[in-house]
Scaffold this motif. Structure first.
Motif, PDB file in Angstrom:
ATOM      1  N   VAL A  63      62.698  54.169   2.146  1.00 14.79           N
ATOM      2  CA  VAL A  63      61.946  55.176   1.393  1.00 14.79           C
ATOM      3  C   VAL A  63      62.470  55.267  -0.035  1.00 14.79           C
ATOM      4  O   VAL A  63      63.623  54.901  -0.312  1.00 14.79           O
ATOM      5  N   ARG A  64      61.630  55.746  -0.947  1.00 13.27           N
ATOM      6  CA  ARG A  64      62.097  56.025  -2.306  1.00 13.27           C
ATOM      7  C   ARG A  64      62.690  57.428  -2.285  1.00 13.27           C
ATOM      8  O   ARG A  64      62.007  58.399  -1.967  1.00 13.27           O
ATOM      9  N   LEU A  65      63.993  57.533  -2.594  1.00  9.79           N
ATOM     10  CA  LEU A  65      64.680  58.821  -2.511  1.00  9.79           C
ATOM     11  C   LEU A  65      64.323  59.684  -3.721  1.00  9.79           C
ATOM     12  O   LEU A  65      63.833  60.779  -3.590  1.00  9.79           O
ATOM     13  N   ASP A  66      64.627  59.191  -4.899  1.00  8.21           N
ATOM     14  CA  ASP A  66      64.197  59.806  -6.148  1.00  8.21           C
ATOM     15  C   ASP A  66      64.461  58.801  -7.247  1.00  8.21           C
ATOM     16  O   ASP A  66      64.995  57.721  -7.003  1.00  8.21           O
ATOM     17  N   GLY A 118      66.820  55.600  -6.384  1.00  3.91           N
ATOM     18  CA  GLY A 118      66.048  54.445  -5.933  1.00  3.91           C
ATOM     19  C   GLY A 118      65.728  54.487  -4.455  1.00  3.91           C
ATOM     20  O   GLY A 118      65.481  55.555  -3.893  1.00  3.91           O
ATOM     21  N   LEU A 119      65.774  53.321  -3.827  1.00  4.08           N
ATOM     22  CA  LEU A 119      65.394  53.227  -2.424  1.00  4.08           C
ATOM     23  C   LEU A 119      66.560  53.594  -1.511  1.00  4.08           C
ATOM     24  O   LEU A 119      67.717  53.419  -1.865  1.00  4.08           O
ATOM     25  N   GLY A 120      66.209  54.081  -0.332  1.00  2.00           N
ATOM     26  CA  GLY A 120      67.212  54.393   0.672  1.00  2.00           C
ATOM     27  C   GLY A 120      66.617  54.184   2.050  1.00  2.00           C
ATOM     28  O   GLY A 120      65.460  53.773   2.190  1.00  2.00           O
ATOM     29  N   VAL A 121      67.415  54.443   3.051  1.00  2.00           N
ATOM     30  CA  VAL A 121      66.983  54.273   4.438  1.00  2.00           C
ATOM     31  C   VAL A 121      67.087  55.623   5.143  1.00  2.00           C
ATOM     32  O   VAL A 121      68.142  56.257   5.139  1.00  2.00           O
ATOM     33  N   ARG A 122      65.966  56.026   5.735  1.00  2.00           N
ATOM     34  CA  ARG A 122      65.914  57.299   6.440  1.00  2.00           C
ATOM     35  C   ARG A 122      65.707  57.008   7.928  1.00  2.00           C
ATOM     36  O   ARG A 122      64.961  56.093   8.279  1.00  2.00           O
TER      37      ARG A 122
END
Ligand SMILES: [Zn+2]
Length: 155
Positions: free
Chosen positions: A22-25, A29-33
């Motif tokens: 997902v795009r965190l902010d 940048g991108l992260g994993v949820r």
């Protein structure tokens, strides 16, 4: 480029129903949820990818000379100074360090696996023990990091 060991590349890069990239902010940048809860010590994800000697933005270090890139999820893990997961680079698994709730962003300590980072950065993980400037375990802060640390120590 070293040859890819069988155990790293035999698996297909399949979607993991428990995880979302997902795009965190804009700053992180991108992260994993995760969509699922995991108990402390549970295997969160088994990963595979391309093993070579090259460091790139989303690669992770396996051992002294090898790095894995092209992974489906783990290349997008966020750094945390007090992370909720760790990477096992022998078993090629992501393991929960503590109980993780659905919706949490998964984090690892980049300095646990990386001798040198593709890019050093100022951390905003919010942990009480946040190190502030993140670099690899076998490198010193770069000039930007030294300036950042001097500025923040002075406060
Ligand atoms: Zn931090």
């Amino acid at each position: 480029m070293t040859s890819a060991p069988e155990w790293a590349t035999a698996q297909q890069l399949q979607d993991d129903e428990a995880l979302d990239v997902v795009r965190l902010d804009d700053s992180r940048g991108l992260g994993v949820r995760t969509r699922q809860a995991f108990a402390a010590g549970a295997v969160v994800h088994r990963f595979a990818g391309i093993v070579s000697g090259d460091i790139c933005q989303h690669s992770l270090q396996i051992d002294a000379s090898r790095h894995i890139s092209g992974t489906r999820y783990i290349g997008y893990l966020s750094h945390g100074c007090d992370p909720n997961c760790r990477l096992d680079m022998v078993g090629f698994v992501l393991v929960a360090l503590r109980a993780v709730a659905p919706g949490e962003v998964l984090t690892v300590d980049y300095a646990d696996t990386e001798d040198r980072l593709h890019r050093q950065f100022a951390c905003c993980c919010g942990a009480a023990a946040c190190r502030g400037w993140i670099h690899g375990r076998r490198e010193a802060p770069n000039p930007e990091g030294l300036a950042w640390l001097a500025e923040h120590d002075a406060r």
